[in-house]
Design a protein around this motif. Sequence first.
Motif, short mmCIF file in Angstrom:
data_model
loop_
_atom_site.label_atom_id
_atom_site.label_comp_id
_atom_site.label_asym_id
_atom_site.label_seq_id
_atom_site.Cartn_x
_atom_site.Cartn_y
_atom_site.Cartn_z
N ASP A 189 26.19 43.96 37.12
CA ASP A 189 27.59 44.09 36.67
C ASP A 189 28.53 43.07 37.34
O ASP A 189 29.74 43.17 37.21
CB ASP A 189 28.11 45.52 36.86
CG ASP A 189 28.24 45.95 38.31
OD1 ASP A 189 28.17 45.08 39.21
OD2 ASP A 189 28.42 47.16 38.57
N GLY A 190 27.94 42.12 38.06
CA GLY A 190 28.74 41.06 38.66
C GLY A 190 29.31 41.37 40.03
O GLY A 190 29.85 40.49 40.70
N THR A 191 29.19 42.64 40.48
CA THR A 191 29.69 43.00 41.81
C THR A 191 28.52 43.12 42.78
O THR A 191 27.38 43.32 42.38
CB THR A 191 30.50 44.31 41.78
OG1 THR A 191 29.68 45.40 41.36
CG2 THR A 191 31.69 44.18 40.82
N GLY A 192 28.84 42.99 44.07
CA GLY A 192 27.80 42.95 45.10
C GLY A 192 26.98 44.22 45.15
O GLY A 192 27.51 45.33 45.01
N VAL A 193 25.68 44.08 45.35
CA VAL A 193 24.75 45.21 45.42
C VAL A 193 24.31 45.40 46.87
O VAL A 193 23.91 44.44 47.54
CB VAL A 193 23.52 44.98 44.51
CG1 VAL A 193 22.47 46.05 44.74
CG2 VAL A 193 23.96 44.96 43.05
N ARG A 194 24.39 46.65 47.34
CA ARG A 194 24.01 46.95 48.72
C ARG A 194 23.16 48.22 48.77
O ARG A 194 23.22 49.08 47.90
CB ARG A 194 25.26 47.15 49.60
CG ARG A 194 26.13 45.92 49.74
CD ARG A 194 25.44 44.82 50.54
NE ARG A 194 26.30 43.66 50.74
CZ ARG A 194 26.36 42.62 49.91
NH1 ARG A 194 25.61 42.61 48.81
NH2 ARG A 194 27.15 41.59 50.17
#
Length: 334
Positions: free
Chosen positions: A220-225
């Motif tokens: 979705d284009g946002t950072g994954v953690r």
Amino acid sequence: MSEKPTVLVTGGAGYIGSHAVLALRDAGYRVAVIDNLTTGFRWAIPEDVHFTQGDISDQPLVEALLKEQNIGAIMHFAGSIIVPESVENPLKYYHNNSAKSRNLIESAVRVGVPHFIFSSTAATYGTPEESPVREDSPKLPINPYGMSKLMTEIMLADVAAAHPINFCVLRYFNVAGADPQGRTGQSTAGATHLIKVAVEAALGKRSHVAVFGSDFDTPDGTGVRDYIHVSDLASAHVLALDALQADKTKNYTLNCGYGRGFSVMEVLDAVDRVTNMTIDRRVEGRRAGDPASLISDNRRIMAEFPWQPQHADLDKIVSHALAWERKLGDIRGE
């Protein structure tokens, strides 16, 4: 195993340190805490725990404490942890995280403390080429925070090769949540942890949540953690201490995570679900030093320790963080 040693917890008035104090006490260990209270809180430490306000770099103070309390192991949490700040002020991070850790390790060697557990970070990997990231993946930090922690890891390995001390390095992924019994939680004003920020927004303590970057190479284009519940992380520290005592010739370097990732938007969706609200999200530019995705390969810790995470559920992590945030408002009279 012989009688359990007394454990010195550095930074024990802080977020993760205070959970480790509780986990150690719950497991029957005696605990002493040293904290300079720059970001920690005296009230986070149980009244029957020996507390020293001071700095880990003060070697005469630390060495007197190690002897007086007959310390048999150190859990080292004290340090600075904000990635963007480390980019802006690298010398602070090399001082607080590397130089002070060197002094602490030297004090441990001088007094003869046999076990050392170090709070490290997934930031030591930098921007990994593979995901999930393994412990033997290249360590190429992209910010001074990660480098300052990696320096301490290297020091520990070198010192353990030269002196009778063994160690466990635990590389944390994204720590979140709070003690399920409501005894402690993330209390730092102005914290940058996403779940902390989001529950503050849900309770009206912030107007919105900033989303730093929407153009990462992620679904979705946002950072994954990889978000790990702080109580599961604390239990890993207790198991690490048990392991160091069981085999004094063995050292460990282990990832601490659940092995799956959530994007910023997925986390905010979880907060919306738990609170039955819609948080205002505002997309901003990327922060310096943020990789697109950082997920742990946690197979090694699962194989080495009898670690059974109890809280590996994003909604549960959020609900515990929310409950603590409400309680924190009562503590502060908000």
